[in-house]
Design an enzyme around this catalytic site. Structure first.
Site, PDB file in Angstrom:
ATOM      1  N   GLY D 151      36.949  53.223   3.611  1.00 54.12           N
ATOM      2  CA  GLY D 151      35.910  53.572   4.563  1.00 54.12           C
ATOM      3  C   GLY D 151      34.608  52.862   4.236  1.00 54.12           C
ATOM      4  CB  CYS D 152      31.761  51.890   6.369  1.00 51.32           C
ATOM      5  SG  CYS D 152      31.567  53.406   7.335  1.00 51.32           S
ATOM      6  CE1 TYR D 153      27.321  56.597   5.791  1.00 50.01           C
ATOM      7  CE2 TYR D 153      29.147  57.500   7.036  1.00 50.01           C
ATOM      8  CZ  TYR D 153      27.800  57.204   6.938  1.00 50.01           C
ATOM      9  OH  TYR D 153      26.954  57.502   7.976  1.00 50.01           O
ATOM     10  CB  THR D 155      32.763  50.090   0.858  1.00 51.42           C
ATOM     11  OG1 THR D 155      34.108  50.075   1.325  1.00 51.42           O
ATOM     12  CG2 THR D 155      32.398  48.721   0.295  1.00 51.42           C
TER      13      THR D 155
END
Lengths: 350, 350, 350, 350
Positions: D151-153, D155
């Protein structure tokens, strides 16, 4: 009518003081000063007030200001306030100071601002000295001759955590604040340069911001054992507003934030009870945002809860509840008016 | 107190009507309707008004609304207004309609909106019919029973060019308008999707926007020979406000816009004279912008001049002077109150 | 590999030149100069390029620069370029100048910029002199020793109207441009101050912008009888990009912009034909916006048509097609490379 | 050339995959699928890529995709990925999945996403199963047939804290993240509605965001005793980027963040050592921001230090390092290419 002097009226807080006082039924602005702009019509600078306000910036002596005004609101940089405030008080007027000069004990002030205090007799002097002007915690502003209006960040941070601090429940309080850039003032800077701020966010003074001691002072006053207080500010692409996300690690646990949960309900009730008589704090059962309070003196607070952490989110307009509006709220109390007099301007949303 | 009904109160114009009327000394809101939200407290939707307003959305019949209200402001989509307005008027109340339904002659309306008009008897009916509610040009709103509040774009465009049109000086009028996105309403759309709008600007309906006929109608009323009227709208990354850059090519030439120039001065004076008695139009000797009028009912106008072109720039808040504020301005006139009553809320800047 | 010198590399155009040249297969940066920052690593200023670029700002003499470089791109203020360009050329290198110094005939330059030109022998000197570096109109840049890169506004404005001007169809051309604020540079100013720009739009230099003579020059070159050219710029809340709405009043009429319309089709075809061999102009059958070209060297153009007015809308990235990208496009042509070499970086959207 | 299939190519991550792969020297896009848009040219949707990319959206069977592609990148919602991934793998291709379906052990997935997993055999299956595709921690992606892109968060959050977690120094980790809104996708919503987001910031899913288990999993893998992990996301007015402010309370104290301080230096060195061989993590001696990484695959990290708290600030582009760029980084490793191949596009700043 209470006669008001605004010392240093050319900046954003000056413009807001005028905007708000134009709608105040019991106060009128007698003087607006600016050394640099003396002789210039105020609305040449605050163009939005064109047609609504007739005064011209002046540069009178403190004695002249004091004799013409029942209350002077000083909107000058820290260091400058301590030069003029004593003269104003000696002249018989009362003062609300928006600078940092009267908020802290002398030793904390001098360590934080790296300068000597030249009017330290008024710091920590009890009834005779400056009162920290957060009316929700300090009703004694009513009797003060000099009120130190809090910093914008401390206003939102302290109010977000005060009920739990007061209940001695907090072990660590980590305030992660996100502010609009108007707090940095009217003068262009790298921080306020549009290409630097738009589509961006900046963390700054991450462990060293000068507002931290105010937060420590006030929460420490509520809970002397609470020492794990941290504060990190950010600037976001917004003109106005501060959202403070207060991560509060508790001594004991509470359960998840789902609305049916009893601990969430208990903590919400704790907040509502604590702020029962404070008209400008609106404890909500949802998470507020900046639009909810834009242009107004409200501080909206919402809560979430999980394990040993309560997250309290507060939203204020940094120029109103974080500065000029709170100054007028203090004025109302100092002059025996209803706390909300002239201050219930609805927020501007969207 | 004038009893006000707001029909369709859940959108932005509804929220603004409430915000503005909360500060009006002679009016009180009796009813706020919403079919979809009937039974929901108004502040569940307009959260910023939390604590300031107690009503709940209702869904009464037009007859009930009419009997409870001295004035009804209808904030419903075009097409919906013409269904309810006749019933309201028959019920004895007066109406300010924010939709497009009563602004144009029937044939123009039907061509523009591609639908039949079911209440066309009130269009172009002189004293008995709907009045175009731009009070700066139409003082006859005072006597109207039904006022058609103008579109947001036409308000800014017409006011920017009216003095020169009135002087029969304009050959071509090209209105290039830049609007905040709140004009598109509360419902999310591709246009209002943040990644589509931020750091961007969109031209749309470049030669075909439905507001053009209102501009043509009003400027044509001032100068029957003026036919070269063009209008192109844009959406900019802003919540509120419309800046209209009116490129006005004149029949004869004027000189450059330098401040010492006599023709610039003559045209500025023409504007000031034309708007001498209109409290909400502020003709400025500088170019205004959206912050100058944000949240207020003002229309600020500035000018530049070169060769045969005058460029007039007008700034309004689309939700206030472009909608809800103008509706209250019309209300004031309809009820014999001072035009500015309750409407001099200072703009919010920055 | 072509050795490139960048004179004045600390600003936005300098950063963009480096960003773009890092991906260029046939060019390498030999020198980046800055008087003020000599000795500082370039990535201390252009932090986003950290790890990608190793040079340090230098301050060598023009002779040293000339001897080390095959091409020098000068990104210095107007007035400063005319001081250094002659020395660079005498040193044997070729130059693309991003300033205004070599774009206009001497008398126009001196009237527009209110200063004497000290290298006027290169202005309007045909094959031996400076070439206006808009490659879509001036393939002769290929043979030039000194290319005057156009202004950002003229690039978008000229390209939006050139096909119709070339066809001698335009009577009045009114360019209403909306620019991101990066065009004003890296130094903070009132214009770029976030609270002044966010949620706002500013019209400025409404009839007097210094880029107007470039537009007049180039369109006049296409149609000597076209004199009714007007230009009004605005700054919008965006970092990058210029959208130009060209209101083109034609000598004769064309019909409405509906897609089935033959006149719209004819004009679209006229544009497509005119730009058939220009790889960076994308004529679209919709109205483009800034996101479509962000970060890229494209100029997208869309059209609408009604009565005697064609509205052409062009979108460019002011720092790329409006400055640094166009400089590299000129470089490619000057060195016999494909025009698109290293320049087909896709736009960044959203 | 590696033949790439993109399943679900109409959204932002699809557009970014194409943008980035257009510059990749060893990969070419063979298929872009979209059920809804099958038959539509890809550039009708991703207009910025007009002229750069010729494919048309298709809707082939998984078997057809698998046989045409060496690698398939699935950019479909969670739940949809687990339907198609097994068929792709059985068809002999390899997969990088951008959804959440293969990131967590089955019991955690099912508790978090409230649905049964239909391909749970590939979860936690060691060498034969899905690998968590954060290459900085998981070099074993090189040998994987199915990589679960994080997920972006997670990372940004994991990378900000990994060195200190790996050193077993962290007692409480509180991740306060601020994200651009493109993470919410191309479909308009209340969250992405410009009037709701501009000049605002929203805290949401304050203690309950679905990305928390990924953070817990990865930091727990580095330090099994670290359980005090909290995560609160916010949406800010930005299209791209995530800034994570990681408030890391340590078991033992470190001193103030002044640059001369040895503990700050020690921790900075710890980070630099940890990320010595990871080309996309740039550990900086200043606090990075979103512009530093915009459009690029970099994760920039800066540090501050006071008492027992380290504040690590990481900046990524959520659509690149937080999604599509990281997928290509994984692809490079899976196919034995240099990790940075085709991925060193410089950030776009300003």
């Amino acid at each position: 009518m209470i006669k008001i002097g605004i010392v240093g009226g050319s900046g954003y807080t000056g413009g807001e003081l005028i905007r708000l006082l134009l709608g105040h039924p019991e106060a009128e602005i007698a003087i607006v000063t600016s050394r640099r702009l003396s002789g210039t019509p105020v609305t040449d600078i605050h163009r939005h007030l064109s047609g609504l306000f007739d005064l011209t910036f002046e540069n009178p002596s403190p004695e002249e200001i004091a004799s013409a005004c029942d209350l002077v609101i000083t909107a000058v940089p820290h260091g400058a306030a301590m030069e003029i405030v004593p003269k104003l008080l000696e002249g018989g007027t009362r003062v609300v100071d928006l600078s940092a000069d009267y908020r802290l004990p002398v030793e904390v002030f001098e360590a934080t601002y790296a300068r000597a205090h030249t009017d330290s007799g008024r710091l920590g002097a009890g009834d005779q000295g400056a009162v920290f002007g957060l009316p929700e915690l300090h009703p004694e502003v009513a009797g003060a001759r000099i009120v130190a209006n809090p910093g914008c960040y401390p206003t939102g941070a302290i109010l977000s955590a005060a009920p739990l601090a007061n209940a001695k429940m907090v072990k660590y309080a980590i305030f992660d604040s996100k502010s609009g850039v108007s707090g940095a003032g009217v003068d262009p800077s790298d921080t306020s340069h549009y290409p630097n701020l738009a589509e961006n966010i900046r963390a700054y003074n991450i462990t060293t911001h000068r507002h931290l001691p105010e937060i420590v002072q006030e929460l420490g006053w509520l809970d002397g054992s609470l020492t794990g207080i941290h504060f990190t500010p950010h600037v976001i692409p917004a003109i106005r507003g501060i959202l403070t996300t207060a991560h509060l690690l508790l001594h004991e646990e509470c359960d998840s934030g789902s609305s049916s949960n009893s601990d969430y309900d208990a903590i919400l009730e704790l907040y509502r009870e604590f702020y029962r008589d404070t008209p400008f704090v609106r404890v909500q059962d949802y998470i507020p945002n900046l639009a909810d309070v834009r242009g107004s003196n409200f501080c909206d607070i919402g809560l979430a809860c999980s394990g040993n952490r309560v997250v309290a989110v507060s939203a204020i307009d940094n120029l109103v509840k974080g500065a000029s509006g709170q100054a007028i709220q203090n004025m109302n109390l100092m002059f025996g008016l209803p706390e909300t007099c002239g201050l219930l301007t609805p927020p501007l949303s969207p």
